[in-house]
Write a protein that holds these residues in place. Structure first.
Motif, PDB file in Angstrom:
ATOM      1  N   PHE A 184     -26.232  30.454 -49.469  1.00 57.74           N
ATOM      2  CA  PHE A 184     -25.553  30.593 -48.186  1.00 57.74           C
ATOM      3  C   PHE A 184     -25.409  29.223 -47.563  1.00 57.74           C
ATOM      4  CE2 PHE A 184     -24.872  30.901 -43.757  1.00 57.74           C
ATOM      5  CZ  PHE A 184     -23.879  31.863 -43.699  1.00 57.74           C
ATOM      6  N   ILE A 185     -24.169  28.872 -47.210  1.00 60.02           N
ATOM      7  CA  ILE A 185     -23.899  27.701 -46.380  1.00 60.02           C
ATOM      8  C   ILE A 185     -22.914  28.139 -45.317  1.00 60.02           C
ATOM      9  CG2 ILE A 185     -24.363  25.914 -48.118  1.00 60.02           C
ATOM     10  CD1 ILE A 185     -21.315  25.787 -48.606  1.00 60.02           C
ATOM     11  N   PRO A 186     -22.950  27.498 -44.150  1.00 60.35           N
ATOM     12  CA  PRO A 186     -22.014  27.912 -43.103  1.00 60.35           C
ATOM     13  C   PRO A 186     -20.600  27.452 -43.381  1.00 60.35           C
ATOM     14  CG  PRO A 186     -23.719  26.454 -42.227  1.00 60.35           C
ATOM     15  CD  PRO A 186     -23.873  26.455 -43.709  1.00 60.35           C
ATOM     16  N   ASP A 191     -22.007  21.214 -48.739  1.00 60.42           N
ATOM     17  CA  ASP A 191     -23.070  21.513 -47.785  1.00 60.42           C
ATOM     18  C   ASP A 191     -24.360  21.749 -48.554  1.00 60.42           C
ATOM     19  OD1 ASP A 191     -24.372  22.146 -45.379  1.00 60.42           O
ATOM     20  OD2 ASP A 191     -22.617  23.228 -44.639  1.00 60.42           O
ATOM     21  N   ILE A 192     -25.413  22.040 -47.828  1.00 64.34           N
ATOM     22  CA  ILE A 192     -26.709  22.188 -48.458  1.00 64.34           C
ATOM     23  C   ILE A 192     -27.205  23.603 -48.175  1.00 64.34           C
ATOM     24  CG2 ILE A 192     -28.101  21.342 -46.544  1.00 64.34           C
ATOM     25  CD1 ILE A 192     -29.440  19.518 -48.659  1.00 64.34           C
ATOM     26  N   VAL A 194     -28.754  26.950 -47.127  1.00 65.40           N
ATOM     27  CA  VAL A 194     -29.665  27.446 -46.089  1.00 65.40           C
ATOM     28  C   VAL A 194     -30.586  28.482 -46.733  1.00 65.40           C
ATOM     29  CG1 VAL A 194     -29.806  28.529 -43.812  1.00 65.40           C
ATOM     30  CG2 VAL A 194     -27.889  27.035 -44.361  1.00 65.40           C
ATOM     31  N   LYS A 260     -32.844  22.384 -38.462  1.00 68.01           N
ATOM     32  CA  LYS A 260     -31.457  22.131 -38.072  1.00 68.01           C
ATOM     33  C   LYS A 260     -30.468  22.932 -38.896  1.00 68.01           C
ATOM     34  CE  LYS A 260     -31.933  18.129 -41.027  1.00 68.01           C
ATOM     35  NZ  LYS A 260     -32.276  16.719 -41.086  1.00 68.01           N
ATOM     36  N   ARG A 261     -30.919  23.444 -40.047  1.00 69.56           N
ATOM     37  CA  ARG A 261     -29.971  24.144 -40.924  1.00 69.56           C
ATOM     38  C   ARG A 261     -29.978  25.654 -40.732  1.00 69.56           C
ATOM     39  NH1 ARG A 261     -31.762  20.114 -45.614  1.00 69.56           N
ATOM     40  NH2 ARG A 261     -30.540  18.366 -44.853  1.00 69.56           N
ATOM     41  N   THR A 263     -32.397  29.272 -38.809  1.00 67.05           N
ATOM     42  CA  THR A 263     -33.646  29.761 -38.232  1.00 67.05           C
ATOM     43  C   THR A 263     -34.444  30.530 -39.294  1.00 67.05           C
ATOM     44  OG1 THR A 263     -32.570  31.815 -37.563  1.00 67.05           O
ATOM     45  CG2 THR A 263     -32.603  30.034 -35.946  1.00 67.05           C
ATOM     46  N   PHE A 266     -33.188  34.070 -39.618  1.00 67.31           N
ATOM     47  CA  PHE A 266     -31.952  34.113 -40.392  1.00 67.31           C
ATOM     48  C   PHE A 266     -32.253  34.047 -41.890  1.00 67.31           C
ATOM     49  CE2 PHE A 266     -28.326  31.894 -42.400  1.00 67.31           C
ATOM     50  CZ  PHE A 266     -27.303  32.757 -42.050  1.00 67.31           C
TER      51      PHE A 266
ATOM     52  N   LEU B 631     -21.386  35.113 -41.082  1.00 66.16           N
ATOM     53  CA  LEU B 631     -20.395  34.082 -41.386  1.00 66.16           C
ATOM     54  C   LEU B 631     -19.010  34.502 -40.894  1.00 66.16           C
ATOM     55  CD1 LEU B 631     -20.124  31.343 -43.065  1.00 66.16           C
ATOM     56  CD2 LEU B 631     -19.139  32.788 -44.829  1.00 66.16           C
ATOM     57  N   ASN B 669     -19.492  25.552 -36.091  1.00 65.65           N
ATOM     58  CA  ASN B 669     -20.752  24.974 -36.571  1.00 65.65           C
ATOM     59  C   ASN B 669     -21.201  23.670 -35.949  1.00 65.65           C
ATOM     60  OD1 ASN B 669     -21.753  26.788 -38.724  1.00 65.65           O
ATOM     61  ND2 ASN B 669     -19.736  26.398 -39.608  1.00 65.65           N
ATOM     62  N   VAL B 673     -28.406  18.788 -32.587  1.00 63.11           N
ATOM     63  CA  VAL B 673     -29.686  19.493 -32.622  1.00 63.11           C
ATOM     64  C   VAL B 673     -30.791  18.490 -32.281  1.00 63.11           C
ATOM     65  CG1 VAL B 673     -31.252  20.855 -34.036  1.00 63.11           C
ATOM     66  CG2 VAL B 673     -28.785  21.031 -34.423  1.00 63.11           C
ATOM     67  N   LEU B 686     -23.917  15.640 -43.173  1.00 60.88           N
ATOM     68  CA  LEU B 686     -24.464  16.745 -43.950  1.00 60.88           C
ATOM     69  C   LEU B 686     -24.913  17.872 -43.017  1.00 60.88           C
ATOM     70  CD1 LEU B 686     -25.200  17.851 -46.699  1.00 60.88           C
ATOM     71  CD2 LEU B 686     -27.399  16.696 -46.528  1.00 60.88           C
ATOM     72  N   ARG B 689     -22.036  19.708 -38.896  1.00 59.46           N
ATOM     73  CA  ARG B 689     -21.096  20.336 -39.817  1.00 59.46           C
ATOM     74  C   ARG B 689     -19.687  20.440 -39.265  1.00 59.46           C
ATOM     75  NH1 ARG B 689     -26.117  24.131 -41.031  1.00 59.46           N
ATOM     76  NH2 ARG B 689     -26.334  23.804 -43.275  1.00 59.46           N
ATOM     77  N   PRO B 749     -23.599  31.019 -38.098  1.00 61.95           N
ATOM     78  CA  PRO B 749     -24.090  32.267 -38.680  1.00 61.95           C
ATOM     79  C   PRO B 749     -25.426  32.768 -38.081  1.00 61.95           C
ATOM     80  CG  PRO B 749     -23.123  30.918 -40.380  1.00 61.95           C
ATOM     81  CD  PRO B 749     -23.126  30.080 -39.135  1.00 61.95           C
TER      82      PRO B 749
END
Lengths: 290, 764
Positions: A184-186, A191-192, A194, A260-261, A263, A266, B631, B669, B673, B686, B689, B749
């Motif tokens: 899962f990435i937003p 991306d990295i 989650v 930061k990526r 919760t 989640f 999403l 997004n 933070v 990274l 976003r 999300p």
């Protein structure tokens, strides 16, 4: 950055000799796509870089005793473009395909992805689910270790000083097997993870699951092998009830953090969702004639 | 000379076509020189030491060890810069105060945010400069900090500025606070308006700070000479304003500082102000060597302006048939470390799309321990409009009125009196609504978990000080010198096209360049969507002056009165009638003999452009929500906008698409933070976003052209309006898809999934 030596040995023996002479101030470089960024940001300041891309054995992909084996310096694109490997292990390829852009994948390697020891590394849960072993060579000889035992925490591995991961060994592929990895990435790419989930399963002739391995990424300090989640599938037809149990077991195995990526809350939920979705894809792949 | 040129309808040959941009080939081949591409022999590399604390008093700074490091040629701190009195100046759409500007570029008494500069070093290499930063000893007394706007407004909040007493409230408060200023914009009697309402909706909204996200980090190169002159190359949106600000804080005469513009890798309001420029000049002055400074991406995020995060409260009432009777808003904006957020602009854009008898907006500008905010594309407007357009959507839904129809019933039109000041001239808001409603997108079918949303935006657009020069070359080609930076939107192409249209020649005969600060008169920053409007007007004025000279020259050569000479299709031709007959002369014919018939021919204009045309847009978006992960996928997006006149339609479409994409990023997004320690946790692309290309569909555009009467070709300006509506449009689409109204941005999300779970919990 102070003075740094770069070496590109052509043999494993030479690489090991360089590492043993460097008193722990050396770093092994495969693709360099993580290493160079860490150096540029000042996070690490190695005195010696040992580039292993010029060692032929570490660049090979081969079938040995019915199972695939590939060198730790094989690039992601080389693996992706290897048709027989991709047919046997589509889930591993799912993971490898998600590492950076096409340009990055032209340099990056699975060896580097594993040894960089990010809990969110995309190839790692897929390899763990596949039951891959890493072959390690060092001053004290050779040993084969399950991939799940290599990363121990963010940026940390179980490798001893002077050791190099030289290859990955996958088991012989049984009929009616399939694997899949989802993250899962937003966003849609670049991306990295989650949350990441890898599922590998084998069915018998009647469609009952005989073997299963489930692995989760980015929900703990390292990628996890979740045997409770696998157990939820074995002996079932991977039906809705089994998938629900799989999802619940996957969520229960998480020990995530708020960052930061994403919760904690989640990650617990989405780990279950992704494990289920990955199992559904693996099931469909296992049902294909291969 | 009269500087305002009114709109005239005429047949167009060049304006409205789509030629290649003059900077295009250089950009796709890599030849274009951006800020970091400039170097000088013997240059040093400058680096900045930044505060690791969100809020601290500086007790001492010891640079001696850094200065002793071989290769270090200069170190500057607060001691190298003069104290500045309170003095305000315009900088883009926002106002700066030099008392604060000098403190933001180099901390004096206190550091106010993680990343605040405390010293700068110039050394013979980057690695030595970095090492030197580590040798500077700064003793801090760490103070409690405050990041959130509502927390900062509490009476017992940590105080940033001991001398800050809220402006705009009477009586003057007896205690200092973080509330720097309160402004109220009001029309009619809001309470009476609410009494007439059948439906009243009141909602609270929160947004996070977002960065302009330009690809090119700030970069500059400064060279200071022993006789007190300096050259500066810098990637900015306005080199004349950079010159003013640097001259002020460095106490230099303006004529001694020459600023060269570079190609700009995006700015979006974030490159209106000085950061490293005065440090580089000061380091060059001290070291007697050129000094180059290029920010890292981390520095860009930690220390250059994001826009405000905000808390917004909206209350609106309407009658049963959908006529808005009253509207009230309270806007609480983070200003960052120093006062001066975009809250005033936001306040003026809050309800402006509607014809309201009773409206009131209360705007609060609040200091917090974050980087000082900078302008960001339609500064502030998207934040307030997110709230208003969400409430409008809810009212329309409650009454069962189509959301576009609801807006049409209340739409501002020509003659509508705004609540903040002017009465509108010709505007195209209604046209954008009508064209959106008629667009096939608006009636296309939707699948499960999919929804459609609509929202609208308004932006003033501005004019301001502008200069331009054209030189007719000896072969009849033309060099056009522009003083407004082409912020990469393609304005150079648009200017060249207007000049070519005026002269009646092919656009490829006009080569536009951006002049430096010593080669032409003052130009205000490229901000407020003013480039093609104001600079375009100056270019037309300069060209018309040159045409007058061409006519005079031909009259002299052909021995006819000047009234007998008409300029038409690139030629001097007889005006007809009794005035006199002569053989026509082309521009090239006149240029060839210009030297020996009185000298080269040029035209120039120095104007303060007035009469910018307000811009309006209507956006339609379709989304699909994954209810198990939260999403949001953007399926389809259409921007309908009144731009007055699209000089180069492809680049106008690019502006509408780019604005929408930045708005999508803000909605989905993007966010700063912070940890509990007040340190920014995601200073990189990274984890900050922005959308990647595959995140967005092709953005469809519909250009509406209601000419601005105050521009020769009807231009309004188009770059800012398109970022205003996306947040609200997407939130409305999500509500339409899953029945949940999201009042927090970004709709990432984790937030969406929590809202879905909370709603399911409430039902259970």
């Amino acid at each position: 950055m102070s003075d740094m030596l770069y070496e590109a040995p052509g043999t494993l023996r030479a690489a090991l000799a360089l590492l043993s002479g460097a008193n722990g101030k050396a770093r092994v470089m495969a693709g360099g796509t993580d290493l160079l960024i860490q150096m540029r940001s000042g996070r690490i300041e190695p005195e010696l870089l040992v580039d292993i891309k010029h060692i032929p054995d570490l660049r090979a992909i081969a079938l040995k005793r019915g199972g695939f084996q590939f060198g730790s310096a094989v690039t992601c694109m080389e693996l992706i473009e290897h048709e027989a490997f991709a047919r046997a292990w589509p889930g591993v390829i799912d993971g490898v395909k998600l590492i950076g852009s096409i340009q990055v994948k032209g340099r990056a390697t699975v060896g580097g992805n594993v040894c960089n020891a990010s809990p969110a590394a995309d190839s790692v849960p897929a390899l763990i689910a596949a039951g891959a072993l890493a072959r390690i060579v060092g001053p004290d000889g050779k040993r084969d270790v399950p991939v799940e035992d290599i990363p121990t925490g963010p940026g940390k591995t179980s490798l001893a000083s002077g050791e190099i991961v030289v290859s990955f060994i996958l088991p012989k592929r049984l009929p009616r097997s399939g694997d899949a990895y989802l993250r899962f990435i937003p966003r849609t790419e670049m991306d990295i993870a989650v949350v990441g989930a890898g599922v590998n399963l084998t069915l018998d002739r009647r469609g009952f699951c005989t073997l299963a391995r489930v692995s989760l990424g980015a929900v703990a300090e390292r990628a996890l092998l979740v045997s409770e989640a696998a157990a939820a599938l074995v002996g079932t037809k991977v039906d809705d009830a089994a998938l629900r149990q799989l999802a619940a077991a996957a969520s229960a195995a998480c020990r995530p953090i708020d960052d930061k990526r994403g919760t904690k809350e989640f990650r617990f939920k989405v780990a279950g969702v992704l494990a289920r979705r990955a199992a559904e894809i693996a099931l469909q792949r296992a049902g294909r004639k291969n | 000379m009269s500087t305002m040129i009114k709109y005239e309808e005429k047949d167009l040959k060049v304006v409205g076509t789509r030629p290649l941009r003059p900077d295009g080939v250089d950009k796709v081949t890599g030849r274009a020189r951006f800020g970091a591409d400039y170097s000088l022999p013997g240059q040093l590399i400058g680096k900045v030491l930044r505060s690791p604390h969100a809020h601290a008093r500086i007790k001492s700074i010891d640079t001696s060890k850094a200065e002793a490091l071989p290769g270090v040629k200069a170190v500057v701190t607060r001691d190298d810069f003069a104290e500045m009195p309170v003095e305000f100046a315009l900088s883009g759409e926002l106002t700066v105060n030099f008392h604060d500007v000098t403190r933001n570029m180099m901390a004096r008494e206190k550091v106010y945010y993680d990343g605040h500069p405390v010293a700068a070093v110039a050394a013979t290499s980057e690695s030595i400069a970095r090492k030197a930063l580590g040798l500077i000893e700064v003793e801090y007394e760490v103070l409690p900090h405050v990041i959130d706007v509502l927390e900062a407004m509490k009476p017992d909040a940590p105080l940033l500025h001991e001398e800050q007493y809220t402006e705009g409230v009477t009586p003057r408060p007896d205690k200092p606070s973080n509330l720097a200023k309160r402004m109220v914009f009001s029309r009619g009697d809001v309470e009476a308006g609410f009494r007439q309402a059948d439906v009243i909706i009141e909602r609270e909204f929160n947004t996070k700070p977002v960065h302009q996200g330009y690809i090119e980090p700030q970069a500059c190169l400064a060279s200071y000479t022993e006789d007190g002159q300096a050259d500066l190359w810098t990637a900015s949106q306005g080199h004349f304003v950079i010159r003013s600000q640097c001259a002020k804080v460095l106490q230099m005469e303006v004529s001694k500082l020459r600023v060269m513009p570079t190609e700009l890798g995006g700015g979006f309001g974030g490159k209106n102000n000085i950061y490293n420029e005065p440090l580089a000049i000061a380091l060059s002055r001290k070291s007697h060597r050129p000094v180059k400074m290029v920010m890292t991406r981390e520095e860009v995020f930690r220390a250059t302006g994001p826009t405000s995060g905000a808390n917004v409260r909206i209350k609106m009432g309407c009658t049963r048939d959908g006529r808005i009777t009253a509207a009230h808003a309270e806007l609480n904006f983070q200003a960052g470390a120093f006062p001066g957020s975009s809250v005033a602009m936001a306040a003026m854009c809050t309800f402006t799309r509607y014809d309201l008898e009773h409206a009131r907006v209360v705007a609060n500008d609040v200091t917090v321990n974050r980087p000082k905010v900078a302008a960001y594309r339609a500064p502030g407007a998207p934040i307030a409009v997110f709230g208003v357009e969400s409430v409008i959507d809810e009212m329309a839904k409650k009454l069962g009125i189509d959301p576009i129809e609801f807006r049409l019933r209340n739409a501002a039109r020509e003659g509508t009196q705004t609540y903040y000041g002017p009465k509108f001239g010709p505007i195209g808001y209604v046209q954008t609504l009508e064209q959106a409603r008629a667009h096939p997108h608006y009636s296309a079918p939707l699948g499960p978990n999919q929804g459609r949303g609509v929202a609208t935006g308004f932006w003033f657009n501005i004019g301001s000080e502008t200069s331009s020069t054209i030189n007719v070359n000896e072969d009849g080609t033309v060099t056009l010198m522009i003083g407004t930076v082409d912020v990469a939107g393609g304005s150079r192409a648009a200017m060249a096209m207007m000049v070519a249209e005026e002269l009646g020649i092919d656009v490829d005969k006009v080569r536009p360049i951006i002049g430096d600060t010593s080669s032409m008169g003052f130009n205000f920053i490229t901000a407020g969507s003013r480039g093609t409007f104001a600079s375009g007007m100056a270019c037309v004025a300069a060209t018309r002056q040159a045409i007058d000279k061409l006519r005079q020259r031909v009259a002299q050569i052909r021995e006819v009165p000047v009234e007998a000479v008409l300029w038409k299709d690139g030629h001097a031709v007889p005006a007809g009638g009794e005035a006199g007959q002569f053989a026509p002369m082309s521009l090239a014919d006149v240029a060839k003999v210009a030297g020996r018939t009185g000298g080269t021919i040029a035209g120039h204009a120095e104007i303060n452009a007035q009469g910018a045309g307000p811009g309006f847009g209507t956006h339609i978006v379709d989304v699909e929500v994954d209810k198990q992960t939260g999403l949001i996928k953007i399926l389809r997006y259409t921007v309908v906008q009144d731009v007055g006149k699209a000089i180069h339609p492809a680049y106008v479409e690019g502006q509408l698409q780019g604005g929408a994409v930045q708005g999508i990023g803000w909605a989905l997004n993007e966010e700063y933070v912070y940890g509990d320690d007040g340190v920014l946790q995601n200073p990189g692309f990274l984890d900050y976003r922005v959308p990647v290309a595959s995140d967005v569909p092709f953005i469809d555009t519909v250009i509406v052209e209601v000419p601005n009467p105050n521009h020769p070709y009807g231009v309004r300006g188009c770059g800012e309006v398109p970022i205003i509506a996306p947040m609200a449009a997407i939130a409305n689409a999500v509500e339409n898809a899953i029945g949940i109204r999201l009042c927090e941005q970004p709709m990432s999300p984790p937030r969406v999934l929590k809202a879905i779970d909370d709603a399911a919990g409430a039902k259970a």
